[in-house]
Design an enzyme around this catalytic site. Structure first.
Site, PDB file in Angstrom:
ATOM      1  N   ASN A 140       0.860  -1.182   0.000  1.00  0.00           N
ATOM      2  CA  ASN A 140       0.000   0.000   0.000  1.00  0.00           C
ATOM      3  C   ASN A 140       0.897   1.233   0.000  1.00  0.00           C
ATOM      4  O   ASN A 140       1.483   1.570   1.029  1.00  0.00           O
ATOM      5  CB  ASN A 140      -0.897  -0.025   1.252  1.00  0.00           C
ATOM      6  CG  ASN A 140      -1.679   1.265   1.420  1.00  0.00           C
ATOM      7  OD1 ASN A 140      -1.797   2.074   0.491  1.00  0.00           O
ATOM      8  ND2 ASN A 140      -2.221   1.471   2.622  1.00  0.00           N
ATOM      9  N   TRP A 141       1.003   1.859  -1.159  1.00  0.00           N
ATOM     10  CA  TRP A 141       1.934   2.995  -1.282  1.00  0.00           C
ATOM     11  C   TRP A 141       1.376   4.268  -0.656  1.00  0.00           C
ATOM     12  O   TRP A 141       2.085   5.269  -0.563  1.00  0.00           O
ATOM     13  CB  TRP A 141       2.255   3.258  -2.758  1.00  0.00           C
ATOM     14  CG  TRP A 141       2.978   2.131  -3.449  1.00  0.00           C
ATOM     15  CD1 TRP A 141       3.393   0.942  -2.897  1.00  0.00           C
ATOM     16  CD2 TRP A 141       3.382   2.086  -4.824  1.00  0.00           C
ATOM     17  NE1 TRP A 141       4.017   0.167  -3.848  1.00  0.00           N
ATOM     18  CE2 TRP A 141       4.030   0.853  -5.044  1.00  0.00           C
ATOM     19  CE3 TRP A 141       3.256   2.974  -5.901  1.00  0.00           C
ATOM     20  CZ2 TRP A 141       4.559   0.482  -6.275  1.00  0.00           C
ATOM     21  CZ3 TRP A 141       3.777   2.599  -7.144  1.00  0.00           C
ATOM     22  CH2 TRP A 141       4.418   1.374  -7.319  1.00  0.00           C
ATOM     23  N   LYS A 142       0.115   4.248  -0.312  1.00  0.00           N
ATOM     24  CA  LYS A 142      -0.548   5.447   0.248  1.00  0.00           C
ATOM     25  C   LYS A 142      -0.357   6.627  -0.707  1.00  0.00           C
ATOM     26  O   LYS A 142      -0.310   6.437  -1.925  1.00  0.00           O
ATOM     27  CB  LYS A 142      -0.026   5.748   1.655  1.00  0.00           C
ATOM     28  CG  LYS A 142      -0.041   4.511   2.547  1.00  0.00           C
ATOM     29  CD  LYS A 142       0.149   4.814   3.987  1.00  0.00           C
ATOM     30  CE  LYS A 142       0.220   3.508   4.769  1.00  0.00           C
ATOM     31  NZ  LYS A 142       0.166   3.684   6.202  1.00  0.00           N
TER      32      LYS A 142
ATOM     33  N   HIS B 168      -9.378   1.065   5.050  1.00  0.00           N
ATOM     34  CA  HIS B 168      -8.093   1.266   5.724  1.00  0.00           C
ATOM     35  C   HIS B 168      -8.288   2.207   6.914  1.00  0.00           C
ATOM     36  O   HIS B 168      -9.120   3.118   6.863  1.00  0.00           O
ATOM     37  CB  HIS B 168      -7.075   1.868   4.735  1.00  0.00           C
ATOM     38  CG  HIS B 168      -5.680   1.858   5.284  1.00  0.00           C
ATOM     39  ND1 HIS B 168      -5.217   2.844   6.120  1.00  0.00           N
ATOM     40  CD2 HIS B 168      -4.661   0.980   5.132  1.00  0.00           C
ATOM     41  CE1 HIS B 168      -3.975   2.557   6.463  1.00  0.00           C
ATOM     42  NE2 HIS B 168      -3.610   1.439   5.868  1.00  0.00           N
TER      43      HIS B 168
ATOM     44  N   GLU C 272      -6.693   4.641   7.927  1.00  0.00           N
ATOM     45  CA  GLU C 272      -6.536   6.072   7.616  1.00  0.00           C
ATOM     46  C   GLU C 272      -7.821   6.627   7.003  1.00  0.00           C
ATOM     47  O   GLU C 272      -8.186   7.782   7.242  1.00  0.00           O
ATOM     48  CB  GLU C 272      -5.323   6.280   6.699  1.00  0.00           C
ATOM     49  CG  GLU C 272      -4.023   6.103   7.485  1.00  0.00           C
ATOM     50  CD  GLU C 272      -2.842   5.604   6.681  1.00  0.00           C
ATOM     51  OE1 GLU C 272      -2.872   5.676   5.441  1.00  0.00           O
ATOM     52  OE2 GLU C 272      -1.876   5.134   7.317  1.00  0.00           O
TER      53      GLU C 272
ATOM     54  N   GLU D 238      -5.220  -5.066  10.853  1.00  0.00           N
ATOM     55  CA  GLU D 238      -4.208  -4.023  11.007  1.00  0.00           C
ATOM     56  C   GLU D 238      -4.461  -3.258  12.307  1.00  0.00           C
ATOM     57  O   GLU D 238      -5.258  -2.311  12.321  1.00  0.00           O
ATOM     58  CB  GLU D 238      -4.292  -3.032   9.844  1.00  0.00           C
ATOM     59  CG  GLU D 238      -4.060  -3.654   8.488  1.00  0.00           C
ATOM     60  CD  GLU D 238      -3.468  -2.644   7.516  1.00  0.00           C
ATOM     61  OE1 GLU D 238      -2.367  -2.891   7.028  1.00  0.00           O
ATOM     62  OE2 GLU D 238      -4.095  -1.598   7.274  1.00  0.00           O
TER      63      GLU D 238
ATOM     64  N   GLY E 228       2.470   2.305  10.770  1.00  0.00           N
ATOM     65  CA  GLY E 228       3.397   3.412  10.579  1.00  0.00           C
ATOM     66  C   GLY E 228       4.106   3.840  11.853  1.00  0.00           C
ATOM     67  O   GLY E 228       4.744   4.887  11.908  1.00  0.00           O
TER      68      GLY E 228
ATOM     69  N   SER F 140       3.514  -2.177  10.424  1.00  0.00           N
ATOM     70  CA  SER F 140       4.970  -2.189  10.581  1.00  0.00           C
ATOM     71  C   SER F 140       5.590  -3.550  10.273  1.00  0.00           C
ATOM     72  O   SER F 140       6.561  -3.962  10.909  1.00  0.00           O
ATOM     73  CB  SER F 140       5.373  -1.707  11.977  1.00  0.00           C
ATOM     74  OG  SER F 140       4.921  -0.382  12.191  1.00  0.00           O
TER      75      SER F 140
ATOM     76  N   GLY G 159       2.856  -1.114   4.349  1.00  0.00           N
ATOM     77  CA  GLY G 159       2.847   0.315   4.050  1.00  0.00           C
ATOM     78  C   GLY G 159       4.259   0.811   3.776  1.00  0.00           C
ATOM     79  O   GLY G 159       4.789   0.685   2.671  1.00  0.00           O
ATOM     80  N   GLY G 160       4.895   1.364   4.793  1.00  0.00           N
ATOM     81  CA  GLY G 160       6.208   1.997   4.647  1.00  0.00           C
ATOM     82  C   GLY G 160       7.226   1.149   3.884  1.00  0.00           C
ATOM     83  O   GLY G 160       7.925   1.646   2.991  1.00  0.00           O
TER      84      GLY G 160
HETATM   85  C1  PEP Z   1      -0.705   0.113   6.165  1.00  0.00           C
HETATM   86  O1  PEP Z   1      -0.845   1.309   6.003  1.00  0.00           O
HETATM   87  O2  PEP Z   1      -1.561  -0.672   5.697  1.00  0.00           O
HETATM   88  C2  PEP Z   1       0.456  -0.352   6.913  1.00  0.00           C
HETATM   89  C3  PEP Z   1       0.473  -1.574   7.353  1.00  0.00           C
HETATM   90  O3  PEP Z   1       1.471   0.555   7.087  1.00  0.00           O
HETATM   91  P1  PEP Z   1       2.920   0.257   7.730  1.00  0.00           P
HETATM   92  O4  PEP Z   1       3.413  -1.020   7.137  1.00  0.00           O
HETATM   93  O5  PEP Z   1       3.742   1.436   7.354  1.00  0.00           O
HETATM   94  O6  PEP Z   1       2.706   0.139   9.212  1.00  0.00           O
END
Ligand code: PEP
Length: 259
Positions: free
Chosen positions: A13-15, A99, A101, A171, A177, A217, A238-239
């Site tokens: 997920n590049w956001k 998600h 966010e 999640e 994040g 994470s 994500g990251g």
């Molecule tokens: C996400 O946004 O779905 C996520 C898991 O982010 P991160 O891996 O950065 O915690």
């Protein structure tokens, strides 16, 4: 560790990161390293503006394309929205729905997420339905209750025949994040609860085929032990999905788990 019925899935997920040309560059790097891989599923979810060019770069490799959100509506006066049909038209296979966010920053609730899940399925898009408790929920001991409500509401009205198209992602909001990851045992406990709810709604055989991803994470250092849990069927990243050097090792951890 997946059962033979469930192929591990690693979704990035590049956001709101990467313009179209940066997306092409990253995709080409990933395709170059793991584009022929068939033992695990790999999905890239760029922003809407990069879907077309990333899709073209994916080409006929084994990677798949996903969007990060979609409208619950099919067409009309909804300024700024993008429909499921538009995403299919760009060769998306998956779409992330609900998600945290979107829930926190854009006030999406379980009822809206349910409408999006139904709209995705009606258009042959596979929703990756995100669930998870906040830190407050976990500290007050209400994780189980929250997850129960999210699963029941987000999947309300979904028929057993549609179940094979579903992917869920647990999640924990406090792990997204933040660098804080749920322990493998914590993740497994919630994944097992979700699996039980899927059994109730869809029956055992179908529930055992639905993939439940972990997100929060996840990185190369912790992927193997998370993916070794019996009900953890992949990761939503994500990251670490923003560079091939951090994303590909997670894919390789999934391949090793499968192997
Ligand atoms: C996400 O946004 O779905 C996520 C898991 O982010 P991160 O891996 O950065 O915690």
């Amino acid at each position: 560790m997946p059962t033979p019925a469930r192929k591990l899935l690693i979704a990035g997920n590049w956001k709101m990161n990467k313009n179209a040309s940066e997306g092409v560059e990253l995709t080409a790097d990933i395709v170059g390293e793991v584009g022929t891989e068939t033992s695990v599923g790999i999905v890239l979810c760029p922003p809407f503006t990069a879907l077309e060019s990333v899709g073209r770069t994916i080409g006929d490799s084994n990677l798949q394309l996903g969007a990060q959100d979609m409208s619950a509506e099919s067409a009309g006066a909804y300024t700024g929205e993008v429909s499921a049909e538009m995403l299919r038209n760009l060769f998306c296979t998956f779409v992330i729905v609900g998600h945290s966010e979107r829930r926190q920053l854009f006030h999406e609730d379980d009822a809206l997420i349910n409408r999006k899940v139904r709209a995705a399925l009606a258009n042959n898009l596979r929703p990756i339905v995100c669930l998870g408790e906040t830190l407050d929920h976990r500290e007050e001991g209400s994780t189980e209750k929250i997850i129960d409500h999210q699963v029941r509401t987000c999947l309300a009205g979904i028929e057993p025949e549609q179940a094979d198209q579903l992917v869920l992602a647990y999640e924990p909001v406090w792990a997204i994040g933040t660098g804080r990851t749920a322990t493998p045992e914590m993740a497994q406990e919630v994944h097992a609860q979700i699996r039980g709810l899927l059994h109730e709604q869809f029956g055992a055989e179908r529930a055992e085929r639905i993939r439940i991803l972990y997100g929060g994470s996840m990185k190369a250092e912790n992927a193997a032990e998370l993916l070794a849990q019996p009900d953890v069927d992949g990761g939503l990243i994500g990251g670490a999905s923003l560079a091939a050097r951090t994303f590909v090792p997670i894919v390789r951890a999934a391949i090793a788990e499968t192997g």
